[in-house]
Design a protein around this motif. Structure first.
Motif, PDB file in Angstrom:
ATOM      1  N   GLU A  53       0.835  -1.197   0.000  1.00 14.57           N
ATOM      2  CA  GLU A  53       0.000   0.000   0.000  1.00 14.57           C
ATOM      3  C   GLU A  53       0.874   1.252   0.000  1.00 14.57           C
ATOM      4  OE1 GLU A  53      -3.606   2.002   2.624  1.00 14.57           O
ATOM      5  OE2 GLU A  53      -3.063  -0.097   2.927  1.00 14.57           O
ATOM      6  N   THR A  65       4.220   0.099   1.836  1.00 19.56           N
ATOM      7  CA  THR A  65       4.141  -0.726   3.030  1.00 19.56           C
ATOM      8  C   THR A  65       3.411  -2.036   2.741  1.00 19.56           C
ATOM      9  OG1 THR A  65       4.045   1.288   4.355  1.00 19.56           O
ATOM     10  CG2 THR A  65       3.336  -0.745   5.420  1.00 19.56           C
ATOM     11  N   CYS A  67       0.918  -5.029   3.153  1.00 18.31           N
ATOM     12  CA  CYS A  67      -0.416  -5.077   3.752  1.00 18.31           C
ATOM     13  C   CYS A  67      -1.073  -6.399   3.353  1.00 18.31           C
ATOM     14  CB  CYS A  67      -1.256  -3.882   3.301  1.00 18.31           C
ATOM     15  SG  CYS A  67      -1.608  -3.843   1.531  1.00 18.31           S
ATOM     16  N   ARG A  85     -11.609  -4.442   1.898  1.00 20.68           N
ATOM     17  CA  ARG A  85     -11.062  -3.088   1.772  1.00 20.68           C
ATOM     18  C   ARG A  85     -11.926  -2.213   0.858  1.00 20.68           C
ATOM     19  NH1 ARG A  85      -5.576  -1.784   2.915  1.00 20.68           N
ATOM     20  NH2 ARG A  85      -6.347   0.307   2.527  1.00 20.68           N
TER      21      ARG A  85
END
Length: 113
Positions: A53, A65, A67, A85
């Motif tokens: 992400e 990052t 995820c 999500r």
């Protein structure tokens, strides 16, 4: 203050770059064109190797990052994560990239703009 490229433009650049390198990219969920969050599903020869992400820190720097679910061998886990999500945040973008070194390529494009 510098202007940032929109999410839609960044996704377009990313997909063209992947194609230029002989890979394949596709939008799994189209998000908000201006500033939607971007999540990349990095794939290597059809096998998911990571979900990443694009995150903006408090000082304004961008990073990539990890995820998503821990078990990336289960396609159903990944699909459920994407579904959750997108239900919570319909503005989010999910993009699948099947190209060598997808994480590095995506970070290079998405975190320097």
């Amino acid at each position: 203050m510098t202007a940032r490229l929109t999410s839609q433009i960044l996704i377009g650049v990313l997909l063209r770059r992947v194609q230029a390198q002989g890979g394949h990219g596709t939008v799994l969920h189209k998000g908000e064109p201006l500033s939607g969050t971007i999540v990349v599903q990095a794939v290597d020869r059809g096998r998911t190797i990571g979900l990443f992400e694009r995150v903006t820190s408090l000082d304004g720097t961008l990073s990539f990052t990890p995820c998503g679910p821990r078990d990336l061998t289960q396609d159903s886990e990944i699909s459920q994560y994407i579904d959750r999500r997108t239900r919570v945040d319909p503005d989010i973008w999910f993009v699948e990239l099947d190209v060598a070194d997808a994480e590095r390529l995506a970070a290079e494009i998405l975190c320097t703009s």
